[in-house]
Design a protein around this motif. Structure first.
Motif, mmCIF file in Angstrom:
data_model
loop_
_atom_site.group_PDB
_atom_site.id
_atom_site.type_symbol
_atom_site.label_atom_id
_atom_site.label_comp_id
_atom_site.label_asym_id
_atom_site.label_seq_id
_atom_site.Cartn_x
_atom_site.Cartn_y
_atom_site.Cartn_z
ATOM 1 N N ILE A 1 49.801 42.658 46.367
ATOM 2 C CA ILE A 1 50.641 42.629 47.599
ATOM 3 C C ILE A 1 51.407 43.845 47.717
ATOM 4 O O ILE A 1 51.898 44.504 46.769
ATOM 5 C CB ILE A 1 51.842 41.487 47.610
ATOM 6 N N LYS A 2 51.279 44.465 49.061
ATOM 7 C CA LYS A 2 51.787 45.973 49.351
ATOM 8 C C LYS A 2 53.023 45.659 50.155
ATOM 9 O O LYS A 2 53.240 44.477 50.724
ATOM 10 C CB LYS A 2 50.805 46.759 50.286
ATOM 11 N N GLN B 1 45.814 32.703 40.698
ATOM 12 C CA GLN B 1 47.057 32.193 40.129
ATOM 13 C C GLN B 1 48.208 33.137 40.103
ATOM 14 O O GLN B 1 49.258 32.790 40.348
ATOM 15 C CB GLN B 1 46.710 31.501 38.729
ATOM 16 N N LYS B 2 48.060 34.177 39.726
ATOM 17 C CA LYS B 2 48.865 35.435 39.823
ATOM 18 C C LYS B 2 49.547 35.395 41.067
ATOM 19 O O LYS B 2 50.807 35.616 41.061
ATOM 20 C CB LYS B 2 48.371 36.700 39.211
ATOM 21 N N MET B 3 48.634 35.577 42.081
ATOM 22 C CA MET B 3 49.277 35.705 43.421
ATOM 23 C C MET B 3 50.371 34.537 43.837
ATOM 24 O O MET B 3 51.421 34.996 44.406
ATOM 25 C CB MET B 3 48.302 36.009 44.442
ATOM 26 N N ILE B 4 49.720 33.356 43.495
ATOM 27 C CA ILE B 4 50.545 32.049 43.745
ATOM 28 C C ILE B 4 51.899 32.418 43.183
ATOM 29 O O ILE B 4 53.066 32.097 43.757
ATOM 30 C CB ILE B 4 49.959 31.011 43.451
ATOM 31 N N HIS B 5 52.023 32.711 41.847
ATOM 32 C CA HIS B 5 52.977 32.735 41.052
ATOM 33 C C HIS B 5 53.783 33.900 41.522
ATOM 34 O O HIS B 5 55.066 33.749 41.703
ATOM 35 C CB HIS B 5 52.657 33.412 39.582
ATOM 36 N N ASP B 6 53.449 35.127 41.946
ATOM 37 C CA ASP B 6 54.171 36.157 42.398
ATOM 38 C C ASP B 6 54.764 35.791 43.910
ATOM 39 O O ASP B 6 56.032 36.149 44.023
ATOM 40 C CB ASP B 6 53.412 37.222 42.657
ATOM 41 N N MET B 7 54.424 34.943 44.594
ATOM 42 C CA MET B 7 54.744 34.607 45.952
ATOM 43 C C MET B 7 55.927 33.922 45.686
ATOM 44 O O MET B 7 56.927 33.692 46.453
ATOM 45 C CB MET B 7 53.712 34.028 46.865
ATOM 46 N N ASN B 8 55.783 32.840 44.651
ATOM 47 C CA ASN B 8 56.695 31.795 44.468
ATOM 48 C C ASN B 8 58.172 32.670 43.943
ATOM 49 O O ASN B 8 59.093 32.017 44.178
ATOM 50 C CB ASN B 8 56.307 30.663 43.567
ATOM 51 N N VAL C 1 48.504 30.143 49.802
ATOM 52 C CA VAL C 1 47.902 31.092 49.443
ATOM 53 C C VAL C 1 46.480 30.632 49.026
ATOM 54 O O VAL C 1 46.537 29.524 48.074
ATOM 55 C CB VAL C 1 48.487 31.726 47.898
ATOM 56 N N ALA C 2 45.511 31.273 49.284
ATOM 57 C CA ALA C 2 44.063 30.664 48.770
ATOM 58 C C ALA C 2 43.166 31.864 48.972
ATOM 59 O O ALA C 2 43.124 32.770 49.747
ATOM 60 C CB ALA C 2 43.751 29.605 49.969
ATOM 61 N N PRO C 3 42.142 31.638 48.094
ATOM 62 C CA PRO C 3 41.168 32.775 48.132
ATOM 63 C C PRO C 3 40.223 32.645 49.273
ATOM 64 O O PRO C 3 40.166 31.309 49.921
ATOM 65 C CB PRO C 3 40.393 32.550 46.885
ATOM 66 N N PHE C 4 39.538 33.674 49.724
ATOM 67 C CA PHE C 4 38.624 33.422 51.040
ATOM 68 C C PHE C 4 37.585 34.593 51.010
ATOM 69 O O PHE C 4 38.013 35.541 50.282
ATOM 70 C CB PHE C 4 39.479 33.768 52.207
#
Length: 201
Positions: A122-123, A160-167, A177-180
């Motif tokens: 994430i930037k 999973q890492k992105m969801i964790h970081d967002m939380n 958050v979901a892959p696409f």
């Protein structure tokens, strides 16, 4: 309420938020992201139309806000990608600032679709626009696009890492958050479900 996104059509292009239709009429969902995130490809995949939005190999080409109508009064707002400036006539974060002002002023906005390249962390500008949306109580759905370019194992770990970081960063249930993959058409049904939910009121 279920919408047929296949019949989405181009409505108008405008140079700024002051030229948008009346902000009290209808309902809107905005699409934002860095110039190289594949935002145009996501909209084309959602609508199953290859040329609804122009896909360019050169980032920073789009200079207008594009409006698409799913049905009368139901609009998708496609902002030019931010974080890249073609030439010297515009700041790299110009369209990011415009999108943030839109979030603050738009009464009929029901949700924000943030497009990210799953291969990149994430930037800064992405984080700021999420913060702007949440401050206005606008729900955010982050699509981790280009998931077809990595293996299944890396896809699972990265998601999973992105969801964790967002939380950790935002501690809120207003972010999804979901892959696409615009190429493989993965994630389209979940995107439709989210849009239908936001646009049912």
């Amino acid at each position: 309420m279920k919408y047929n996104y296949h019949i989405t059509y181009f409505l108008v292009s405008v140079p700024g938020i002051c030229k948008l239709p009346d902000g009290k009429m209808g309902m809107e969902v905005a699409f934002v992201g860095y110039s190289n995130s594949g935002k145009s490809s996501v909209i084309n995949a959602l609508t199953y139309q290859k040329k609804l939005t122009k896909v360019s190999k050169t980032p920073g080409c789009t200079k207008l806000i594009n409006l698409f109508e799913v049905k009368p009064g139901i609009r998708l707002i496609d902002f030019p990608g931010y974080g890249y400036a073609k030439g010297i006539t515009i700041r790299k974060n110009y369209w990011h600032d415009v999108a943030c002002k839109y979030l603050e002023k738009r009464e009929n906005l029901k949700g924000l679709i943030l497009i990210m390249d799953i291969r990149r962390p994430i930037k800064n500008l992405d984080q700021k626009i999420i913060e702007s949306a949440l401050s206005m109580k606008v729900p955010v759905f982050t699509l981790l696009n280009k998931s077809d370019k990595i293996s299944r194992n890396i896809l699972k770990v990265t998601t999973q890492k992105m969801i964790h970081d967002m939380n950790i960063r935002f501690t809120t249930s207003c972010i999804q958050v979901a892959p696409f993959s615009a190429v493989k058409k993965h994630g389209i049904e979940l995107l439709k479900i989210t849009l239908n939910h936001w646009l049912k009121y």
